[in-house]
Design a protein around this motif. Structure first.
Motif, PDB file in Angstrom:
ATOM      1  N   HIS A 135       0.829  -1.205   0.000  1.00  0.00           N
ATOM      2  CA  HIS A 135       0.000   0.000   0.000  1.00  0.00           C
ATOM      3  C   HIS A 135       0.866   1.259   0.000  1.00  0.00           C
ATOM      4  N   GLY A 136       2.071   1.137  -0.519  1.00  0.00           N
ATOM      5  CA  GLY A 136       3.029   2.235  -0.494  1.00  0.00           C
ATOM      6  C   GLY A 136       2.556   3.527  -1.115  1.00  0.00           C
ATOM      7  N   SER A 137       1.656   3.440  -2.076  1.00  0.00           N
ATOM      8  CA  SER A 137       1.163   4.666  -2.712  1.00  0.00           C
ATOM      9  C   SER A 137       0.122   5.385  -1.857  1.00  0.00           C
ATOM     10  N   ASP A 138      -0.337   4.728  -0.806  1.00  0.00           N
ATOM     11  CA  ASP A 138      -1.308   5.320   0.124  1.00  0.00           C
ATOM     12  C   ASP A 138      -0.640   5.430   1.491  1.00  0.00           C
ATOM     13  N   GLY A 139      -0.049   6.593   1.747  1.00  0.00           N
ATOM     14  CA  GLY A 139       0.734   6.791   2.967  1.00  0.00           C
ATOM     15  C   GLY A 139      -0.022   6.501   4.246  1.00  0.00           C
ATOM     16  N   ASP A 140      -1.310   6.832   4.292  1.00  0.00           N
ATOM     17  CA  ASP A 140      -2.082   6.584   5.515  1.00  0.00           C
ATOM     18  C   ASP A 140      -2.207   5.091   5.794  1.00  0.00           C
ATOM     19  N   HIS A 141      -2.523   4.318   4.762  1.00  0.00           N
ATOM     20  CA  HIS A 141      -2.641   2.875   4.954  1.00  0.00           C
ATOM     21  C   HIS A 141      -1.285   2.247   5.276  1.00  0.00           C
ATOM     22  N   ALA A 142      -0.257   2.676   4.574  1.00  0.00           N
ATOM     23  CA  ALA A 142       1.080   2.143   4.836  1.00  0.00           C
ATOM     24  C   ALA A 142       1.494   2.435   6.274  1.00  0.00           C
ATOM     25  N   ALA A 143       1.244   3.657   6.739  1.00  0.00           N
ATOM     26  CA  ALA A 143       1.599   4.027   8.113  1.00  0.00           C
ATOM     27  C   ALA A 143       0.821   3.191   9.118  1.00  0.00           C
ATOM     28  N   GLU A 144      -0.454   2.947   8.855  1.00  0.00           N
ATOM     29  CA  GLU A 144      -1.270   2.144   9.766  1.00  0.00           C
ATOM     30  C   GLU A 144      -0.716   0.729   9.868  1.00  0.00           C
ATOM     31  N   TYR A 145      -0.389   0.133   8.738  1.00  0.00           N
ATOM     32  CA  TYR A 145       0.178  -1.217   8.765  1.00  0.00           C
ATOM     33  C   TYR A 145       1.524  -1.249   9.477  1.00  0.00           C
ATOM     34  N   LEU A 146       2.362  -0.251   9.243  1.00  0.00           N
ATOM     35  CA  LEU A 146       3.669  -0.225   9.908  1.00  0.00           C
ATOM     36  C   LEU A 146       3.529  -0.022  11.408  1.00  0.00           C
ATOM     37  N   ASN A 147       2.572   0.783  11.831  1.00  0.00           N
ATOM     38  CA  ASN A 147       2.352   0.950  13.263  1.00  0.00           C
ATOM     39  C   ASN A 147       1.816  -0.333  13.890  1.00  0.00           C
ATOM     40  N   GLN A 148       0.977  -1.053  13.168  1.00  0.00           N
ATOM     41  CA  GLN A 148       0.512  -2.347  13.668  1.00  0.00           C
ATOM     42  C   GLN A 148       1.680  -3.333  13.762  1.00  0.00           C
ATOM     43  N   ALA A 149       2.592  -3.267  12.801  1.00  0.00           N
ATOM     44  CA  ALA A 149       3.779  -4.125  12.853  1.00  0.00           C
ATOM     45  C   ALA A 149       4.628  -3.793  14.074  1.00  0.00           C
ATOM     46  N   MET A 150       4.769  -2.509  14.380  1.00  0.00           N
ATOM     47  CA  MET A 150       5.525  -2.113  15.569  1.00  0.00           C
ATOM     48  C   MET A 150       4.834  -2.612  16.840  1.00  0.00           C
ATOM     49  N   ASP A 151       3.514  -2.529  16.877  1.00  0.00           N
ATOM     50  CA  ASP A 151       2.775  -3.067  18.027  1.00  0.00           C
ATOM     51  C   ASP A 151       3.055  -4.559  18.180  1.00  0.00           C
ATOM     52  N   ALA A 152       3.056  -5.273  17.063  1.00  0.00           N
ATOM     53  CA  ALA A 152       3.329  -6.711  17.092  1.00  0.00           C
ATOM     54  C   ALA A 152       4.746  -6.988  17.600  1.00  0.00           C
ATOM     55  N   LEU A 153       5.698  -6.150  17.220  1.00  0.00           N
ATOM     56  CA  LEU A 153       7.080  -6.338  17.674  1.00  0.00           C
ATOM     57  C   LEU A 153       7.219  -6.123  19.174  1.00  0.00           C
ATOM     58  N   HIS A 154       6.389  -5.256  19.736  1.00  0.00           N
ATOM     59  CA  HIS A 154       6.433  -5.042  21.183  1.00  0.00           C
ATOM     60  C   HIS A 154       5.959  -6.279  21.936  1.00  0.00           C
ATOM     61  N   SER A 155       4.982  -6.978  21.383  1.00  0.00           N
ATOM     62  CA  SER A 155       4.473  -8.153  22.086  1.00  0.00           C
ATOM     63  C   SER A 155       5.207  -9.434  21.680  1.00  0.00           C
ATOM     64  N   ASP A 156       5.686  -9.515  20.434  1.00  0.00           N
ATOM     65  CA  ASP A 156       6.397 -10.701  19.940  1.00  0.00           C
ATOM     66  C   ASP A 156       7.635 -10.243  19.186  1.00  0.00           C
ATOM     67  N   TRP A 157       8.731 -10.050  19.916  1.00  0.00           N
ATOM     68  CA  TRP A 157       9.950  -9.541  19.307  1.00  0.00           C
ATOM     69  C   TRP A 157      10.435 -10.478  18.204  1.00  0.00           C
ATOM     70  N   TYR A 158      10.840  -9.869  17.087  1.00  0.00           N
ATOM     71  CA  TYR A 158      11.375 -10.619  15.956  1.00  0.00           C
ATOM     72  C   TYR A 158      12.279  -9.674  15.179  1.00  0.00           C
ATOM     73  N   GLY A 159      13.578  -9.929  15.226  1.00  0.00           N
ATOM     74  CA  GLY A 159      14.534  -9.056  14.565  1.00  0.00           C
ATOM     75  C   GLY A 159      14.258  -8.883  13.078  1.00  0.00           C
ATOM     76  N   THR A 160      13.847  -9.959  12.427  1.00  0.00           N
ATOM     77  CA  THR A 160      13.529  -9.884  11.006  1.00  0.00           C
ATOM     78  C   THR A 160      12.344  -8.956  10.768  1.00  0.00           C
ATOM     79  N   GLY A 161      11.385  -8.955  11.697  1.00  0.00           N
ATOM     80  CA  GLY A 161      10.235  -8.055  11.585  1.00  0.00           C
ATOM     81  C   GLY A 161      10.668  -6.602  11.637  1.00  0.00           C
ATOM     82  N   LEU A 162      11.590  -6.287  12.554  1.00  0.00           N
ATOM     83  CA  LEU A 162      12.083  -4.913  12.647  1.00  0.00           C
ATOM     84  C   LEU A 162      12.848  -4.531  11.383  1.00  0.00           C
ATOM     85  N   GLU A 163      13.635  -5.455  10.862  1.00  0.00           N
ATOM     86  CA  GLU A 163      14.346  -5.179   9.607  1.00  0.00           C
ATOM     87  C   GLU A 163      13.368  -4.864   8.487  1.00  0.00           C
TER      88      GLU A 163
END
Length: 87
Positions: free
Chosen positions: A24-52
């Motif tokens: 969804h790279g062409s839609d900054g709002d959607h891309a940001a929402e997904y990336l913030n959800q990914a960060m939330d997931a990393l807080h609960s289930d750390w995964y170095g590959t996820g952060l990369e």
């Protein structure tokens, strides 16, 4: 057929969300929402590959407010992980 464990599935969530952000790279709002959800997931289930993966996709947001906020979240998470023993 062998299924992934719940722990592995939790870790993969951050990667999948970052991939969705990329799609969804062409839609900054959607891309940001997904990336913030990914960060939330990393807080609960750390995964170095996820952060990369989040770091790879993050530039899509450019210098937007969402991009700056996500950059701060990435830096904070990376710093907290580095402070842990073995980090």
């Amino acid at each position: 057929m062998r299924t992934a464990s719940w722990a592995t599935a939790g870790k993969q969530r951050s990667v999948i969300l970052a991939d969705l952000a990329s799609a969804h790279g062409s839609d900054g709002d959607h891309a940001a929402e997904y990336l913030n959800q990914a960060m939330d997931a990393l807080h609960s289930d750390w995964y170095g590959t996820g952060l990369e993966r989040v770091r790879e996709v993050w530039p899509l947001l450019g210098g937007s407010r969402q991009g700056r906020q996500l950059d701060e979240r990435i830096a904070a998470l990376a710093a907290s992980r580095a402070a842990l023993p073995g980090g």
